[in-house]
Design a protein around this motif. Structure first.
Motif, mmCIF file in Angstrom:
data_model
loop_
_atom_site.group_PDB
_atom_site.id
_atom_site.type_symbol
_atom_site.label_atom_id
_atom_site.label_comp_id
_atom_site.label_asym_id
_atom_site.label_seq_id
_atom_site.Cartn_x
_atom_site.Cartn_y
_atom_site.Cartn_z
ATOM 1 N N ILE A 18 0.859 -1.184 0.000
ATOM 2 C CA ILE A 18 0.000 0.000 0.000
ATOM 3 C C ILE A 18 0.897 1.236 0.000
ATOM 4 C CG2 ILE A 18 -1.773 1.287 1.254
ATOM 5 C CD1 ILE A 18 -2.647 -1.388 2.497
ATOM 6 N N VAL A 19 0.620 2.156 -0.922
ATOM 7 C CA VAL A 19 1.434 3.359 -1.067
ATOM 8 C C VAL A 19 0.578 4.583 -0.751
ATOM 9 C CG1 VAL A 19 2.883 4.720 -2.615
ATOM 10 C CG2 VAL A 19 2.807 2.217 -2.844
ATOM 11 N N PRO A 20 0.764 5.191 0.428
ATOM 12 C CA PRO A 20 0.011 6.404 0.762
ATOM 13 C C PRO A 20 0.555 7.609 0.010
ATOM 14 C CG PRO A 20 1.573 5.906 2.502
ATOM 15 C CD PRO A 20 1.671 4.775 1.513
ATOM 16 N N ASN A 21 -0.269 8.638 -0.097
ATOM 17 C CA ASN A 21 0.169 9.852 -0.792
ATOM 18 C C ASN A 21 1.470 10.400 -0.236
ATOM 19 O OD1 ASN A 21 -2.101 9.765 -2.405
ATOM 20 N ND2 ASN A 21 -3.248 11.255 -1.207
ATOM 21 N N ALA A 22 1.635 10.311 1.068
ATOM 22 C CA ALA A 22 2.812 10.893 1.715
ATOM 23 C C ALA A 22 4.115 10.324 1.177
ATOM 24 C CB ALA A 22 2.738 10.677 3.222
ATOM 25 N N GLU A 23 4.076 9.110 0.636
ATOM 26 C CA GLU A 23 5.300 8.503 0.118
ATOM 27 C C GLU A 23 5.856 9.280 -1.073
ATOM 28 O OE1 GLU A 23 6.699 4.091 -1.417
ATOM 29 O OE2 GLU A 23 5.367 4.265 0.319
ATOM 30 N N LYS A 26 8.481 12.371 -0.740
ATOM 31 C CA LYS A 26 9.922 12.154 -0.613
ATOM 32 C C LYS A 26 10.670 12.434 -1.920
ATOM 33 C CE LYS A 26 8.920 8.392 2.628
ATOM 34 N NZ LYS A 26 9.008 6.916 2.841
ATOM 35 N N SER A 27 9.983 12.272 -3.062
ATOM 36 C CA SER A 27 10.677 12.369 -4.348
ATOM 37 C C SER A 27 10.074 13.389 -5.311
ATOM 38 C CB SER A 27 10.695 10.997 -5.036
ATOM 39 O OG SER A 27 9.370 10.512 -5.216
ATOM 40 N N LEU A 28 8.883 13.913 -4.987
ATOM 41 C CA LEU A 28 8.201 14.842 -5.884
ATOM 42 C C LEU A 28 7.814 16.121 -5.162
ATOM 43 C CD1 LEU A 28 5.716 12.340 -7.596
ATOM 44 C CD2 LEU A 28 7.724 13.357 -8.680
ATOM 45 N N ILE A 147 4.241 1.441 -16.020
ATOM 46 C CA ILE A 147 4.341 2.387 -17.147
ATOM 47 C C ILE A 147 4.261 3.837 -16.674
ATOM 48 C CG2 ILE A 147 3.534 0.804 -18.940
ATOM 49 C CD1 ILE A 147 0.735 2.114 -18.663
ATOM 50 N N MET A 148 4.570 4.077 -15.401
ATOM 51 C CA MET A 148 4.546 5.428 -14.866
ATOM 52 C C MET A 148 5.888 6.144 -15.081
ATOM 53 S SD MET A 148 1.632 6.228 -13.548
ATOM 54 C CE MET A 148 0.981 5.403 -15.017
ATOM 55 N N ASP A 149 5.808 7.449 -15.338
ATOM 56 C CA ASP A 149 6.970 8.324 -15.311
ATOM 57 C C ASP A 149 7.022 8.895 -13.899
ATOM 58 O OD1 ASP A 149 8.801 10.380 -15.393
ATOM 59 O OD2 ASP A 149 8.049 11.264 -17.252
ATOM 60 N N TRP A 150 7.955 8.424 -13.088
ATOM 61 C CA TRP A 150 7.985 8.770 -11.666
ATOM 62 C C TRP A 150 8.468 10.200 -11.414
ATOM 63 C CZ3 TRP A 150 4.895 5.790 -9.345
ATOM 64 C CH2 TRP A 150 4.772 4.451 -9.723
ATOM 65 N N GLU A 151 8.768 10.934 -12.475
ATOM 66 C CA GLU A 151 9.104 12.347 -12.334
ATOM 67 C C GLU A 151 7.946 13.264 -12.716
ATOM 68 O OE1 GLU A 151 12.640 13.030 -14.585
ATOM 69 O OE2 GLU A 151 13.900 11.809 -13.262
ATOM 70 N N ASP A 152 6.858 12.670 -13.209
ATOM 71 C CA ASP A 152 5.687 13.450 -13.628
ATOM 72 C C ASP A 152 4.646 13.413 -12.509
ATOM 73 O OD1 ASP A 152 3.555 14.679 -14.824
ATOM 74 O OD2 ASP A 152 3.320 13.234 -16.449
ATOM 75 N N ARG A 153 4.645 14.447 -11.687
ATOM 76 C CA ARG A 153 3.768 14.448 -10.516
ATOM 77 C C ARG A 153 2.284 14.502 -10.899
ATOM 78 N NH1 ARG A 153 3.124 20.205 -7.402
ATOM 79 N NH2 ARG A 153 2.380 21.421 -9.180
ATOM 80 N N THR A 155 0.780 12.690 -13.127
ATOM 81 C CA THR A 155 0.231 11.384 -13.494
ATOM 82 C C THR A 155 0.598 10.258 -12.539
ATOM 83 O OG1 THR A 155 2.114 10.916 -14.948
ATOM 84 C CG2 THR A 155 0.179 11.969 -15.951
ATOM 85 N N CYS A 156 1.856 10.229 -12.068
ATOM 86 C CA CYS A 156 2.302 9.039 -11.342
ATOM 87 C C CYS A 156 1.603 8.862 -10.000
ATOM 88 C CB CYS A 156 3.813 9.036 -11.163
ATOM 89 S SG CYS A 156 4.457 10.248 -9.993
ATOM 90 N N VAL A 157 1.005 9.918 -9.464
ATOM 91 C CA VAL A 157 0.314 9.805 -8.173
ATOM 92 C C VAL A 157 -1.113 9.291 -8.321
ATOM 93 C CG1 VAL A 157 1.690 11.670 -7.195
ATOM 94 C CG2 VAL A 157 -0.526 12.196 -8.232
ATOM 95 N N LEU A 158 -1.581 9.150 -9.549
ATOM 96 C CA LEU A 158 -2.999 8.846 -9.783
ATOM 97 C C LEU A 158 -3.308 7.362 -9.913
ATOM 98 C CD1 LEU A 158 -3.828 11.599 -12.445
ATOM 99 C CD2 LEU A 158 -4.150 11.710 -9.959
ATOM 100 N N PHE A 159 -2.334 6.565 -10.307
ATOM 101 C CA PHE A 159 -2.633 5.200 -10.733
ATOM 102 C C PHE A 159 -2.190 4.143 -9.727
ATOM 103 C CE2 PHE A 159 -2.691 7.776 -14.503
ATOM 104 C CZ PHE A 159 -3.749 7.265 -15.234
ATOM 105 N N GLY A 160 -2.857 2.999 -9.777
ATOM 106 C CA GLY A 160 -2.536 1.867 -8.927
ATOM 107 C C GLY A 160 -2.741 0.568 -9.669
ATOM 108 N N ASP A 161 -2.417 -0.529 -8.996
ATOM 109 C CA ASP A 161 -2.518 -1.865 -9.585
ATOM 110 C C ASP A 161 -3.616 -2.667 -8.890
ATOM 111 O OD1 ASP A 161 -0.246 -1.074 -10.971
ATOM 112 O OD2 ASP A 161 1.120 -2.097 -9.589
#
Length: 324
Positions: A18-23, A26-28, A147-153, A155-161
């Motif tokens: 589980i990945v909370p928003n707060a994670e 740290k990088s964005l 398929i996320m670009d982890w530098e694109d804030r 989009t990458c915060v929106l999707f899950g598996d």
């Protein structure tokens, strides 16, 4: 008598991580509040290393089969909606067949991105009404974290598996709107909107899987309009109105899109199944996930009239009206 495709069982699976928003803080350049305010998302699940789309699809399928009281070889067809298959080919559906131990029937994938499950559900209905199959396992499964670009804030915060599945079975009915099962569907696409949501890679272009790209503001405007129109069209085809609807089960992309759509449909949020706060946007998996969670919560009950609607890259959009 009229043949209907009736839901017999539903199930879902979410990866353990589980990945909370707060994670992402740290990088964005983002915050939990920024993500929640703009999307309604609070957390999402990411697949483990080595965990594939078919792995998740199989677990969701097993739960749906158990709920329906069926064994794998009771199923005639497997249809998987996904944009993130394990391999270019073969299809995820055939991998699901093998992992379930199915030794009969047929399987294939449907690719309509976030609208994939609606397209798969309509296709399964056609298989049943044509006599091609009596029982169809319909699955939506995605590993969008790959398929996320982890530098694109944006989009990458929106999707899950995750994955969701349901079992449809042919049943003779009266041919009225009180029948259980799928009552109508409405499917659409328009390739001129491609730039709004796409992945910048592919077999015949870059030879790579690529990364997701999205024009969020433009897509938002198209989504509300097109989701409203497709839901209304499907209700019209079924001979029903918004007053007949017990639950809207929308694609779980953005809470503002959901709120804007149901406002135009004149349906209160109290009659909407919302799960995106916990799962994020799981693309083709979001509607079957929401259906399964809605049943678990005690919201969706037998006899309830549901409208599912979704829009995804293409653009492709559609809806299905069914009585649970």
């Amino acid at each position: 008598m009229t043949l209907r495709a009736v839901v017999r069982g539903v199930g879902h699976y979410l990866p353990e991580r589980i990945v909370p928003n707060a994670e992402f803080e740290k990088s964005l350049d983002t915050t939990d509040e920024w993500i929640r305010t703009r999307s309604g998302i609070e957390r999402r699940h990411f697949a483990a290393e080595g965990q594939t789309t078919s792995d998740m699809a199989v677990i969701a399928a097993q739960k749906a089969l158990a709920a329906a009281g069926f064994e794998p070889n009771d199923i005639d067809a497997v249809i998987v909606a996904t944009s993130t298959p394990d391999l270019t080919f073969p299809s995820v559906a055939t991998m699901v067949q093998a992992k379930l131990g199915m030794t009969r029937g047929y399987g294939f994938d449907v690719q309509a991105v976030c609208a994939g499950f609606v397209f798969a559900l309509a296709n399964a209905n056609g298989q049943i009404l044509s006599g091609m199959a009596k029982r169809v396992l319909v699955i939506g499964a995605e590993t969008f974290s790959r398929i996320m670009d982890w530098e694109d804030r944006a989009t990458c915060v929106l999707f899950g598996d995750g994955a969701g599945a349901l079992v449809l079975e042919a049943e003779e009915s009266t041919g009225t709107t009180s029948d259980r099962g799928i009552l109508s569907s409405d499917l659409n696409s328009d390739g001129s909107y491609r730039e709004m949501l796409y992945v910048d890679g592919g077999v015949s272009t870059t030879g790579t899987s690529g990364k997701l790209r999205m024009q969020g503001n433009a897509l938002f405007r198209q989504a509300v309009e097109k989701l409203t129109s497709t839901a209304s069209a499907a209700l019209d085809k079924a001979g029903l109105t918004d007053d007949d609807v017990d639950w809207i089960v929308p694609h779980q992309a953005n809470i503002r899109i959901i709120q804007g759509t149901v406002k135009k449909l004149r349906i209160p949020m109290e009659r909407v199944v919302v799960t995106l706060q916990d799962h994020g946007n799981t693309s083709a998996a979001s509607i079957p996930l929401a259906l399964s969670v809605g049943v678990e919560r005690g919201q969706i009950k037998q006899g309830d009239l549901l409208v599912t609607e979704a829009i995804g890259g293409g653009l492709a959009w559609g809806s299905v009206v069914l009585r649970w």
